[in-house]
Write a protein that holds these residues in place. Structure first.
Motif, PDB file in Angstrom:
ATOM      1  N   MET A  54      15.722 -54.787  22.001  1.00 19.62           N
ATOM      2  CA  MET A  54      16.085 -53.878  23.335  1.00 19.62           C
ATOM      3  C   MET A  54      16.579 -54.292  24.220  1.00 19.62           C
ATOM      4  O   MET A  54      17.343 -53.525  25.188  1.00 19.62           O
ATOM      5  CB  MET A  54      14.904 -53.110  23.445  1.00 19.62           C
ATOM      6  N   PHE A  55      16.936 -55.872  24.148  1.00 20.09           N
ATOM      7  CA  PHE A  55      17.560 -56.353  25.676  1.00 20.09           C
ATOM      8  C   PHE A  55      18.806 -56.648  25.234  1.00 20.09           C
ATOM      9  O   PHE A  55      19.542 -57.411  25.963  1.00 20.09           O
ATOM     10  CB  PHE A  55      16.676 -57.521  26.252  1.00 20.09           C
ATOM     11  N   ALA A  56      19.596 -56.260  24.121  1.00 22.69           N
ATOM     12  CA  ALA A  56      20.907 -56.636  23.660  1.00 22.69           C
ATOM     13  C   ALA A  56      22.007 -55.926  24.373  1.00 22.69           C
ATOM     14  O   ALA A  56      22.981 -56.451  24.647  1.00 22.69           O
ATOM     15  CB  ALA A  56      21.027 -56.429  22.219  1.00 22.69           C
ATOM     16  N   SER A  57      21.640 -54.678  25.187  1.00 23.91           N
ATOM     17  CA  SER A  57      22.825 -54.136  25.848  1.00 23.91           C
ATOM     18  C   SER A  57      22.032 -53.381  26.920  1.00 23.91           C
ATOM     19  O   SER A  57      20.687 -53.259  27.146  1.00 23.91           O
ATOM     20  CB  SER A  57      23.227 -53.165  24.894  1.00 23.91           C
ATOM     21  N   ASN A  58      22.807 -52.942  27.877  1.00 22.96           N
ATOM     22  CA  ASN A  58      22.290 -52.159  29.205  1.00 22.96           C
ATOM     23  C   ASN A  58      21.474 -51.003  28.730  1.00 22.96           C
ATOM     24  O   ASN A  58      20.476 -50.691  29.392  1.00 22.96           O
ATOM     25  CB  ASN A  58      23.505 -51.830  29.960  1.00 22.96           C
ATOM     26  N   SER A  59      22.107 -50.295  27.849  1.00 25.37           N
ATOM     27  CA  SER A  59      21.539 -48.959  27.741  1.00 25.37           C
ATOM     28  C   SER A  59      20.158 -49.060  26.890  1.00 25.37           C
ATOM     29  O   SER A  59      19.108 -48.346  27.373  1.00 25.37           O
ATOM     30  CB  SER A  59      22.438 -48.097  26.617  1.00 25.37           C
ATOM     31  N   THR A  60      19.781 -49.956  26.140  1.00 21.55           N
ATOM     32  CA  THR A  60      18.792 -50.193  25.311  1.00 21.55           C
ATOM     33  C   THR A  60      17.771 -50.758  26.296  1.00 21.55           C
ATOM     34  O   THR A  60      16.437 -50.431  25.870  1.00 21.55           O
ATOM     35  CB  THR A  60      18.792 -50.925  24.128  1.00 21.55           C
ATOM     36  N   ALA A  61      18.180 -51.638  26.900  1.00 20.62           N
ATOM     37  CA  ALA A  61      17.195 -52.425  28.065  1.00 20.62           C
ATOM     38  C   ALA A  61      16.673 -51.305  29.042  1.00 20.62           C
ATOM     39  O   ALA A  61      15.421 -51.173  29.405  1.00 20.62           O
ATOM     40  CB  ALA A  61      17.764 -53.483  28.585  1.00 20.62           C
ATOM     41  N   SER A  71      17.429 -62.470  28.572  1.00 18.43           N
ATOM     42  CA  SER A  71      18.594 -61.834  28.066  1.00 18.43           C
ATOM     43  C   SER A  71      19.877 -62.197  28.883  1.00 18.43           C
ATOM     44  O   SER A  71      19.660 -62.441  30.338  1.00 18.43           O
ATOM     45  CB  SER A  71      18.503 -60.306  28.122  1.00 18.43           C
ATOM     46  N   GLU A  72      20.757 -62.674  28.117  1.00 20.79           N
ATOM     47  CA  GLU A  72      22.072 -63.096  28.976  1.00 20.79           C
ATOM     48  C   GLU A  72      23.301 -62.181  28.720  1.00 20.79           C
ATOM     49  O   GLU A  72      24.298 -62.267  29.331  1.00 20.79           O
ATOM     50  CB  GLU A  72      22.705 -64.476  28.191  1.00 20.79           C
ATOM     51  N   SER A  73      22.844 -60.944  28.241  1.00 24.59           N
ATOM     52  CA  SER A  73      24.128 -59.836  28.265  1.00 24.59           C
ATOM     53  C   SER A  73      24.034 -58.728  28.968  1.00 24.59           C
ATOM     54  O   SER A  73      24.931 -57.863  28.959  1.00 24.59           O
ATOM     55  CB  SER A  73      24.141 -59.492  26.589  1.00 24.59           C
ATOM     56  N   ASN A  90      23.915 -56.248  32.448  1.00 21.57           N
ATOM     57  CA  ASN A  90      24.366 -56.349  33.799  1.00 21.57           C
ATOM     58  C   ASN A  90      23.491 -56.944  34.965  1.00 21.57           C
ATOM     59  O   ASN A  90      22.155 -56.819  34.764  1.00 21.57           O
ATOM     60  CB  ASN A  90      24.660 -54.712  34.213  1.00 21.57           C
ATOM     61  N   ALA A  91      23.849 -57.907  35.801  1.00 25.88           N
ATOM     62  CA  ALA A  91      23.047 -58.487  36.641  1.00 25.88           C
ATOM     63  C   ALA A  91      22.150 -57.537  37.669  1.00 25.88           C
ATOM     64  O   ALA A  91      20.938 -57.856  37.870  1.00 25.88           O
ATOM     65  CB  ALA A  91      23.544 -59.456  37.743  1.00 25.88           C
ATOM     66  N   ASN A  92      22.709 -56.542  38.254  1.00 25.95           N
ATOM     67  CA  ASN A  92      22.149 -55.566  39.096  1.00 25.95           C
ATOM     68  C   ASN A  92      21.024 -54.591  38.209  1.00 25.95           C
ATOM     69  O   ASN A  92      19.841 -54.760  38.788  1.00 25.95           O
ATOM     70  CB  ASN A  92      23.153 -54.526  39.621  1.00 25.95           C
ATOM     71  N   LEU A  93      21.079 -54.483  36.943  1.00 22.15           N
ATOM     72  CA  LEU A  93      20.236 -53.816  36.169  1.00 22.15           C
ATOM     73  C   LEU A  93      19.037 -54.691  35.894  1.00 22.15           C
ATOM     74  O   LEU A  93      17.961 -54.041  35.785  1.00 22.15           O
ATOM     75  CB  LEU A  93      20.891 -53.185  34.928  1.00 22.15           C
ATOM     76  N   LYS A  94      19.300 -55.937  35.583  1.00 19.09           N
ATOM     77  CA  LYS A  94      18.492 -56.929  35.230  1.00 19.09           C
ATOM     78  C   LYS A  94      17.368 -57.068  36.375  1.00 19.09           C
ATOM     79  O   LYS A  94      16.368 -56.860  36.300  1.00 19.09           O
ATOM     80  CB  LYS A  94      18.928 -58.297  34.986  1.00 19.09           C
ATOM     81  N   ASN A  95      17.788 -57.271  37.852  1.00 15.36           N
ATOM     82  CA  ASN A  95      17.083 -57.075  38.889  1.00 15.36           C
ATOM     83  C   ASN A  95      16.258 -55.833  39.069  1.00 15.36           C
ATOM     84  O   ASN A  95      15.092 -55.888  39.490  1.00 15.36           O
ATOM     85  CB  ASN A  95      18.020 -57.397  40.195  1.00 15.36           C
TER      86      ASN A  95
END
Length: 436
Positions: free
Chosen positions: A13-20, A99-101, A103-108
């Motif tokens: 689920m952490f492979a893409s912005n949408s699934t994360a 996850s390394e893939s 968006n940085a803002n979304l991760k935060n």
């Protein structure tokens, strides 16, 4: 504490912005799916002084009469639900960090949201059970053997999670994609975290910090309280700071509390309703009534739309601006800044149709603020219980209330027993809370 059977957060689920982001939205959905608002309101309302019981099951009667034992399902239900949520939050934190893939803002944003909910769950658990295990891992072998942490460690961890969350989440409200700004108030941002911090600091007696954070929220200019009390719990109201969006449905609070026939489970306590002044507009707006034969029954009516088919008009409101004024009023009064405290208290009183407080001394002002909090926040999560635990006359009040319900209050009942089924699975949770 085993992982939830329905846990859906997986590495993929952490492979893409949408699934994360979908996994993050699942954390919000859990608040609704687990009925946490309704359960906290019902359980603590029955245990304290807000609700009357009509259900005659032994477990409900024991809860109502303050005779909760470790094997009672109500000792377990909130423990289980809140640790399920904290586990989900930990799964997000671990998955996002690795996850390394993304968006940085979304991760935060997602890590910050997860820390907020973990801190909130631990705060609620601490308020219910006292010293608790701090679940900050997704490793079942670790969680299954956790010891209970002392109070200072629990509080420190809650504060640390919230302060870190404040750094990471967006300044503005973001929408369902986790990135785009919106007028919806359904995801955590900095002002939401500040609002919870003010509440936590008040509960632990750090009045300077409570004033600091509530003032930042009030001075943000993002919210306004009004005499139109029927609008407070509508979605995206000006009163709301943070709401749990539950589209396409309306709230389980309305579905479960609004009475259409003679109550068979709970109603609002008539004695509590009678504590309101006749001119208090909250009675007209937030207390419903139903007449059956010669009997009148009252019920919480903050959420009014009990339809399961109509489009959502109400969202579960977790934090709101009026409470921030009362948090600041109480903290100021506790620090003997009485005139400043009166300004905040009177703002809420006047908005409700009441005159300025007549309190003069610190003791009478603090007592009047306590009563105002009870009138303002009844039927919302566990806010009434948190206020009671801060009340200087708490044990005397609960002794009177418990006797009226056929029970006997003892000070050790300020906290629930650790569930027996959890102790049976993990002996490191011993010793049990004293006198249980």
């Amino acid at each position: 504490m085993p992982p939830p059977n329905n846990e859906l957060v997986t590495e993929s689920m952490f492979a893409s912005n949408s699934t994360a982001n979908s996994a993050a939205l699942g954390l919000y959905q859990k608040v609704s799916d687990l009925n946490i608002s309704y359960d906290l309101t019902r359980i603590l309302g029955l245990y304290s002084d807000e609700l009357l019981l009509y259900n005659q099951s032994t477990n409900d009667i024991d809860l109502y009469r303050n005779d909760l034992q470790p094997d009672n399902p109500y000792a377990y239900s909130m423990w289980n639900s809140l640790y399920q949520m904290s586990y989900h939050a930990n799964s997000l934190i671990n998955g996002i960090k690795n996850s390394e893939s993304l968006n940085a803002n979304l991760k935060n944003q997602i890590i910050g949201e997860s820390l907020f909910f973990r801190g909130l769950c631990h705060f609620w658990l601490f308020s219910l059970y006292g010293e608790i295990p701090l679940q900050i891992s997704t490793d079942y072998t670790v969680n299954a053997k956790l010891n209970r942490s002392d109070s200072s460690s629990v509080i420190s961890n809650i504060i640390q999670d919230l302060l870190e969350s404040e750094k990471l989440v967006n300044e503005s409200y973001v929408g369902k994609d986790g990135l785009t700004t919106t007028n919806e108030k359904g995801r955590v941002n900095k002002i939401v975290v500040k609002s919870l911090l003010s509440k936590v600091y008040l509960q632990i007696g750090n009045y300077e910090k409570a004033v600091e954070y509530s003032t930042q929220v009030i001075n943000s200019g993002l919210f306004s309280t009004t005499s139109e009390l029927t609008t407070f719990f509508l979605k995206n109201s000006n009163e709301a700071i943070f709401q749990i969006t539950i589209e396409p449905n309306n709230t389980t609070d309305a579905i479960n509390f609004v009475l259409t026939t003679t109550p068979t489970d709970v109603s609002l306590d008539t004695s509590f309703v009678k504590t309101f002044s006749p001119e208090d507009q909250r009675v007209q707006s937030w207390v419903g009534s139903l007449d059956v034969d010669d009997n009148r029954y009252y019920f919480p009516y903050k959420y009014k739309n009990a339809s399961v088919t109509d489009p959502s008009t109400e969202y579960l409101t977790l934090l709101r601006i009026s409470e921030q004024y009362l948090i600041r009023a109480e903290a100021l009064a506790k620090n003997n800044k009485l005139e400043d405290a009166k300004i905040d208290l009177n703002k809420i009183r006047n908005r409700s149709g009441l005159p300025n407080t007549a309190a003069v001394t610190q003791e009478t002002l603090v007592d009047s603020i306590y009563q105002e909090v009870k009138w303002e926040t009844f039927g919302e999560w566990m806010n009434g219980w948190l206020a009671l635990k801060r009340y200087s006359k708490f044990d005397a009040h609960m002794s009177e209330i418990s006797a009226m319900k056929g029970g006997q209050w003892q000070p050790y009942k300020r906290v629930f027993p650790v569930p027996q089924r959890e102790i049976d699975a993990n002996r490191n949770l011993l010793p049990q809370n004293k006198e249980y």
